[in-house]
Design an enzyme around this catalytic site. Structure first.
Site, PDB file in Angstrom:
ATOM      1  N   GLY A 208      -7.082   1.565  -7.062  1.00  0.00           N
ATOM      2  CA  GLY A 208      -6.020   0.824  -6.729  1.00  0.00           C
ATOM      3  C   GLY A 208      -4.896   1.589  -5.808  1.00  0.00           C
ATOM      4  N   ASN A 209      -3.730   1.295  -5.398  1.00  0.00           N
ATOM      5  CA  ASN A 209      -2.908   2.139  -4.783  1.00  0.00           C
ATOM      6  C   ASN A 209      -1.688   2.027  -5.334  1.00  0.00           C
ATOM      7  OD1 ASN A 209      -1.466  -0.267  -3.252  1.00  0.00           O
ATOM      8  ND2 ASN A 209      -3.536  -0.700  -2.649  1.00  0.00           N
TER       9      ASN A 209
END
Ligand code: CTP
Length: 400
Positions: A208-209
């Site tokens: 993810g980020n």
């Protein structure tokens, strides 16, 4: 400094009790609020509550305090009129200019922005009479917030719920900031992606980020306050739904692509504010990946995700559609931004410099908006909503 003058119209629906919360939001943030209920609204919440919470005597009649000519004065002095909840009846009266009580008189004398937050049963909202009344009000410049979908009175569920009062307040706050500027996105459908995609590795892990979604949500809120119909494609955000937006929740880049392309088919503008993962794991493990004693982990094999922004830009459903991208850069910000704008083929690219504390999760942002026509618009450090206003200024200008 005089406080902004807000008129809170309350018509007779079960959601009238939620208007007390909206009233508190206004008073606690320095607004002077006159509540103007309809006679039916008083079946749900009494005059005493409105008077006590607002600090002004609340009345439904034009005959109280006639020496102050309230049926004219209240509307004339308002900086904003918001009707929440707005029933099918008050929308009909407003659309046709009827004036048989204090609220309807106020709506005719107000020259400030007017916001309606309708709440009613789905059948009433969808009835051609209501549809036409809403269209008339919007055409004249009123902001009519789309109702939320969910539980209605009794056992029914569907479209017709009053949105969260905190979110109605946010729309009103943006409308007040804009003052008497015309809502220039009325009749426009805009699609905004927000948040960050998550690419699953196994049932418990993902790549993810750090995108919070705040910039995308600010774009949605501002577009709503400017009168647009908004589809917000939200990837893994933990923010409340902006009042009036059609929110589509997605997880991965592939899901985001599908949702954005579907919504973009009839959109006037698409803004890709989401942080979309460029790669995803090549294989998804159905069971949790376990470590094995004495063994190094297997290298992670990745495959490319579709580039949604590039696809949107190159395969537009109609030539007039405006496509906006965002770029997060850590160095050579402008040069990388120009190259990216050309590569992606979008009309506008908002270039942010990102670093340890910049942009991600914060309330502020600093950017340069690069345009395909070669122009550059710097956006000084400030709230994400200010950047959102500028993006919509540039989009509105291009939409003509
Ligand atoms: N974007 C997209 N699909 C992807 C990756 C990004 O639609 N698979 C969009 C983002 O929503 C954003 C823009 O492209 O509007 C720029 O994303 P960014 O990650 O900064 O650019 P990249 O093209 O991935 O370039 P690089 O990673 O090389 O900086």
């Amino acid at each position: 400094m005089t406080k902004p003058q807000v008129v809170l119209g309350v018509s007779g629906g079960i959601a009238a009790y939620k208007a007390c919360e909206l009233l508190r939001r206004f008073t606690e943030s320095g607004h002077d609020v006159r509540v103007v209920p309809t006679q039916s609204a008083l079946h749900f919440v009494g005059e005493a509550t409105w008077s006590a919470l607002s600090g002004h005597r609340a009345t439904t009649r034009v005959w109280d305090g006639v020496e102050e000519v309230p049926h004219v004065r209240i509307g004339q002095h308002a900086d904003l009129v918001v009707v929440a909840p707005a029933t099918a009846d008050i929308l009909a009266k407003a659309a046709h200019g009827l004036a048989d009580d204090l609220l309807t008189n106020t709506l005719l004398t107000a020259r400030c922005p007017v916001v309606f937050a309708p709440a009613m049963h789905t059948e009433m909202w969808e009835h051609p009479a209501t549809r036409e009344n809403v269209a008339t009000l919007r055409r004249r410049g009123a902001i009519v917030i789309e109702p939320a979908v969910g539980r209605l009175t009794g056992v029914d569920t569907g479209k017709g719920r009053l949105p969260d009062p905190g979110e109605i307040f946010e729309v009103c706050r943006r409308v007040l900031v804009r003052g008497t500027a015309a809502p220039d996105l009325v009749g426009r459908h805009v699609v905004i992606s927000a948040g960050g995609t998550r690419e699953p590795l196994d049932p418990v892990r993902y790549l993810g980020n750090r995108s919070s979604g705040k910039q995308g949500y600010a774009l949605a809120r501002v577009a709503l306050a400017r009168g647009a119909r908004v589809t917000l494609v939200a990837a893994n955000t933990a923010l409340p739904d902006p009042a009036g937006a059609d929110v589509v929740r997605v997880g991965t880049a592939v899901q985001l692509r599908e949702a954005v392309l579907k919504a973009a088919a009839d959109a006037d503008a698409v803004v890709m504010a989401a942080a979309v993962a460029d790669f995803r794991p090549a294989h998804y493990a159905e069971g949790k990946i376990k470590k094995k004693d004495g063994e190094e982990p297997a290298p992670l094999e990745l495959v490319r995700n579709p580039d949604v922004l590039a696809e949107l830009s190159h395969d537009r459903p109609h030539p007039g559609q405006i496509v906006v991208g965002f770029a997060a850069e850590t160095d050579n910000v402008l040069a990388n931004g120009r190259a990216k704008l050309a590569r992606k083929g979008c009309d506008l690219l908002v270039v942010n410099e990102v670093g340890d504390s910049k942009a991600f999760g914060s309330e502020e942002n600093e950017a340069v908006v690069l345009a395909a026509d070669g122009s550059e618009t710097p956006v000084p450090y400030g709230p994400k909503e200010a950047l959102a206003e500028l993006v919509w200024d540039l989009v509105a200008r291009r939409l003509g």
